[in-house]
Scaffold this motif. Structure first.
Motif, mmCIF file in Angstrom:
data_model
loop_
_atom_site.group_PDB
_atom_site.id
_atom_site.type_symbol
_atom_site.label_atom_id
_atom_site.label_comp_id
_atom_site.label_asym_id
_atom_site.label_seq_id
_atom_site.Cartn_x
_atom_site.Cartn_y
_atom_site.Cartn_z
ATOM 1 N N ASN A 1 -24.561 71.022 49.759
ATOM 2 C CA ASN A 1 -24.681 71.722 48.525
ATOM 3 C C ASN A 1 -23.763 70.858 47.509
ATOM 4 O OD1 ASN A 1 -26.262 73.794 48.779
ATOM 5 N ND2 ASN A 1 -24.724 75.080 49.161
ATOM 6 N N GLU A 2 -22.582 70.397 48.010
ATOM 7 C CA GLU A 2 -21.567 69.316 46.858
ATOM 8 C C GLU A 2 -22.469 68.423 46.541
ATOM 9 O OE1 GLU A 2 -19.282 70.461 45.500
ATOM 10 O OE2 GLU A 2 -18.795 72.186 46.492
ATOM 11 N N GLU A 3 -23.287 67.816 47.486
ATOM 12 C CA GLU A 3 -24.117 66.289 47.270
ATOM 13 C C GLU A 3 -25.407 66.779 46.291
ATOM 14 O OE1 GLU A 3 -25.272 64.712 51.282
ATOM 15 O OE2 GLU A 3 -22.971 64.328 51.775
ATOM 16 N N LEU A 4 -25.872 67.676 46.893
ATOM 17 C CA LEU A 4 -27.163 68.143 45.845
ATOM 18 C C LEU A 4 -26.546 68.566 44.195
ATOM 19 C CD1 LEU A 4 -28.757 70.580 48.061
ATOM 20 C CD2 LEU A 4 -29.572 68.347 47.567
ATOM 21 N N HIS A 5 -25.370 69.227 44.310
ATOM 22 C CA HIS A 5 -24.669 69.259 42.948
ATOM 23 C C HIS A 5 -24.503 68.127 42.331
ATOM 24 C CE1 HIS A 5 -23.664 73.880 44.150
ATOM 25 N NE2 HIS A 5 -25.082 73.540 43.573
ATOM 26 N N SER A 6 -23.920 67.366 42.795
ATOM 27 C CA SER A 6 -23.593 65.857 42.277
ATOM 28 C C SER A 6 -24.897 65.272 41.815
ATOM 29 C CB SER A 6 -23.015 64.944 43.245
ATOM 30 O OG SER A 6 -21.921 65.709 43.862
ATOM 31 N N LYS A 7 -26.010 65.334 42.560
ATOM 32 C CA LYS A 7 -27.366 64.529 42.298
ATOM 33 C C LYS A 7 -27.890 65.205 40.911
ATOM 34 C CE LYS A 7 -28.602 62.735 46.593
ATOM 35 N NZ LYS A 7 -29.532 62.768 47.897
ATOM 36 N N PHE B 1 -7.096 70.909 50.002
ATOM 37 C CA PHE B 1 -8.313 71.262 51.066
ATOM 38 C C PHE B 1 -9.003 69.885 51.691
ATOM 39 C CE2 PHE B 1 -7.836 74.695 48.284
ATOM 40 C CZ PHE B 1 -7.819 75.766 48.694
ATOM 41 N N ASN B 2 -9.665 70.081 52.779
ATOM 42 C CA ASN B 2 -10.197 69.080 53.383
ATOM 43 C C ASN B 2 -11.114 68.163 52.547
ATOM 44 O OD1 ASN B 2 -8.850 69.593 55.885
ATOM 45 N ND2 ASN B 2 -10.772 70.725 56.740
ATOM 46 N N ASN B 3 -11.885 69.128 51.560
ATOM 47 C CA ASN B 3 -12.962 68.102 50.672
ATOM 48 C C ASN B 3 -12.474 68.454 49.199
ATOM 49 O OD1 ASN B 3 -15.021 67.831 53.177
ATOM 50 N ND2 ASN B 3 -14.748 70.056 53.023
ATOM 51 N N SER B 4 -11.046 68.412 49.166
ATOM 52 C CA SER B 4 -10.686 68.706 47.834
ATOM 53 C C SER B 4 -11.170 67.466 46.854
ATOM 54 C CB SER B 4 -9.097 68.817 47.769
ATOM 55 O OG SER B 4 -8.820 69.893 48.252
ATOM 56 N N GLU B 5 -11.125 66.485 47.232
ATOM 57 C CA GLU B 5 -11.505 65.329 46.331
ATOM 58 C C GLU B 5 -12.872 65.376 46.103
ATOM 59 O OE1 GLU B 5 -12.060 60.373 46.609
ATOM 60 O OE2 GLU B 5 -10.925 61.412 47.986
ATOM 61 N N MET B 6 -13.834 65.773 46.835
ATOM 62 C CA MET B 6 -15.420 65.709 46.460
ATOM 63 C C MET B 6 -15.370 67.138 45.604
ATOM 64 S SD MET B 6 -18.645 66.578 49.292
ATOM 65 C CE MET B 6 -17.767 67.884 49.858
ATOM 66 N N ILE B 7 -14.730 68.232 45.907
ATOM 67 C CA ILE B 7 -15.139 69.572 45.108
ATOM 68 C C ILE B 7 -14.406 69.177 43.676
ATOM 69 C CG2 ILE B 7 -14.284 71.630 44.851
ATOM 70 C CD1 ILE B 7 -14.148 72.055 47.851
ATOM 71 N N ILE B 8 -13.211 68.602 43.569
ATOM 72 C CA ILE B 8 -12.631 68.087 42.360
ATOM 73 C C ILE B 8 -13.474 67.161 41.412
ATOM 74 C CG2 ILE B 8 -10.614 66.841 41.014
ATOM 75 C CD1 ILE B 8 -8.821 68.059 43.175
ATOM 76 N N ASP B 9 -14.205 66.225 42.246
ATOM 77 C CA ASP B 9 -15.130 65.336 41.552
ATOM 78 C C ASP B 9 -15.978 65.901 40.730
ATOM 79 O OD1 ASP B 9 -15.609 62.643 40.566
ATOM 80 O OD2 ASP B 9 -17.335 62.944 42.215
ATOM 81 N N VAL B 10 -16.913 66.800 41.732
ATOM 82 C CA VAL B 10 -17.932 67.648 41.005
ATOM 83 C C VAL B 10 -17.647 68.429 40.038
ATOM 84 C CG1 VAL B 10 -19.808 69.466 41.782
ATOM 85 C CG2 VAL B 10 -19.163 67.556 43.196
ATOM 86 N N THR B 11 -16.617 69.250 40.193
ATOM 87 C CA THR B 11 -16.013 70.288 38.985
ATOM 88 C C THR B 11 -15.729 69.475 37.775
ATOM 89 O OG1 THR B 11 -15.055 71.731 40.773
ATOM 90 C CG2 THR B 11 -14.343 72.071 38.672
ATOM 91 N N LYS B 12 -15.041 68.637 37.823
ATOM 92 C CA LYS B 12 -14.733 67.700 36.610
ATOM 93 C C LYS B 12 -15.994 67.155 35.952
ATOM 94 C CE LYS B 12 -11.151 65.010 37.242
ATOM 95 N NZ LYS B 12 -10.620 63.581 37.542
ATOM 96 N N ASN B 13 -16.913 66.736 36.762
ATOM 97 C CA ASN B 13 -18.156 66.112 36.218
ATOM 98 C C ASN B 13 -19.047 67.337 35.497
ATOM 99 O OD1 ASN B 13 -17.998 63.476 36.806
ATOM 100 N ND2 ASN B 13 -18.992 63.792 38.779
ATOM 101 N N MET B 14 -18.999 68.539 36.031
ATOM 102 C CA MET B 14 -19.467 69.756 35.388
ATOM 103 C C MET B 14 -18.671 70.078 34.233
ATOM 104 S SD MET B 14 -20.490 72.134 38.788
ATOM 105 C CE MET B 14 -21.066 73.573 37.428
ATOM 106 N N ASP B 15 -17.596 70.238 34.128
ATOM 107 C CA ASP B 15 -16.627 70.338 32.957
ATOM 108 C C ASP B 15 -17.076 69.253 31.731
ATOM 109 O OD1 ASP B 15 -15.498 72.690 34.155
ATOM 110 O OD2 ASP B 15 -13.713 71.385 34.552
ATOM 111 N N ILE B 16 -17.234 68.033 32.150
ATOM 112 C CA ILE B 16 -17.516 67.071 31.012
ATOM 113 C C ILE B 16 -18.964 67.219 30.532
ATOM 114 C CG2 ILE B 16 -18.011 64.700 30.785
ATOM 115 C CD1 ILE B 16 -15.655 64.156 33.028
ATOM 116 N N LEU B 17 -19.975 67.465 31.433
ATOM 117 C CA LEU B 17 -21.265 67.956 31.091
ATOM 118 C C LEU B 17 -21.425 69.085 30.310
ATOM 119 C CD1 LEU B 17 -24.134 67.072 31.377
ATOM 120 C CD2 LEU B 17 -24.301 68.556 33.528
#
Length: 323
Positions: free
Chosen positions: A69-75, A125-141
């Motif tokens: 899901n995180e990968e799909l959201h990133s795309k 968390f185990n996937n903190s870096e990925m989750i933070i990256d997606v959340t940050k991009n969503m905030d910027i968008l």
């Protein structure tokens, strides 16, 4: 019955019976138990990854689903970013350029979030870096979409104002060509009909029979419909907004009253010979921000190029005005 064990004694040259003490038996037993425990632990560590429990399998599937899901959201965020970039490009180089407003700089559109760490709760968390990256991009968008939304609101307002401006600008001839005797005098230096001295003529004179209809040249509000202004006789003034005011003088009668709203082409009065006038005609002026300007430039609304050229030639002839 337990087996009896013997050992050979070289001193006596004979076999002797082995006697096992209880303490040794206990120690041997404990060592075996310890060894078995160690083997059990090693077996658990080694074979557990191979033999997963149903719960572990379920958790693993959920984790893989989250990653997918995180990968799909990133795309999707990347695709939306490209679409938004195209809208921003059109906004700056088409919409805002057309309405003559400054483009929004990239620094304002793509400004980050300073100050405190907005994503601290997502750390650890185990996937903190990925989750933070997606959340940050969503905030910027989201912020860019907000800026673009505000810009489009401004464009809509400018479009509405532009539409009102185009409707308000005096853009037609106040007297129809079919009703004209002639265009008697244009804007500029002319001979005064009473003093015979050269005098600046601030408008255009349209010669027509008394009672000829006079039309509003743009949308606006009637601010004057009286004969208390020296020389104009019965006259009307329309405030079109945006700094434009049109004046219609020497009327024989009114068809509007002060405070009334009118549209371009509405009948507002009738040609006359009141005030300082030598013959029936309409004296027409346009003001922009309080200054008189040449009305010849405001007839694009109802004249053909040929008619406009003919009027322009007639207006340039220096002769005697009618007021």
């Amino acid at each position: 019955m337990a087996k009896v064990k013997y050992y050979y004694d070289p001193d006596t040259l004979s076999y002797q019976k082995i006697k096992v003490r209880k303490r040794e038996k206990f120690r041997t037993f404990m060592l075996m138990v310890l060894a078995a425990f160690i083997f059990m632990i090693l077996g658990f560590v080694v074979f557990t990854p191979v033999f997963e429990s149903p719960k572990e399998k379920e958790l693993k599937r959920e984790l893989e689903f989250v990653k997918l899901n995180e990968e799909l959201h990133s795309k999707k965020i990347e695709q939306l970013g490209k679409v938004l970039a195209e809208i921003q490009e059109r906004d700056n180089n088409i919409y805002r350029l057309y309405f003559e407003v400054n483009p929004i700089p990239d620094e304002q559109r793509k400004a980050g979030f300073g100050g405190v760490n907005r994503y601290k709760a997502l750390e650890g968390f185990n996937n903190s870096e990925m989750i933070i990256d997606v959340t940050k991009n969503m905030d910027i968008l989201s912020k860019q979409l907000y800026v673009q939304s505000k810009s489009l609101d401004e464009i809509v307002k400018l479009a509405e104002d532009k539409e009102k401006l185009l409707a308000a600008i005096p853009a037609i001839q106040p007297v129809e060509n079919k009703d004209l005797t002639r265009m008697a005098s244009g804007y500029g230096w002319r001979t005064d009909p009473f003093t015979k001295a050269r005098k600046k003529h601030w408008g255009m004179d349209f010669t027509a029979p008394r009672g000829t209809p006079v039309y509003a040249t743009g949308d606006g509000v009637i601010v004057r419909a009286d004969q208390t202004s020296a020389g104009y006789g019965k006259h009307i003034r329309i405030d079109h907004g945006f700094g434009y005011v049109s004046l219609y003088a020497h009327l024989s009668n009114y068809n509007v009253r002060k405070g009334q709203k009118v549209k371009r082409g509405d009948l507002i009065g009738f040609v006359g010979n009141t005030g300082r006038s030598q013959a029936p005609h309409l004296h027409y002026e346009i003001f922009k921000n309080g200054n008189r300007i040449n009305p010849i430039n405001f007839y694009y609304g109802n004249l053909s190029p040929e008619e406009f050229e003919a009027m322009q030639k007639a207006a340039q002839i220096e002769g005697q005005s009618l007021d």
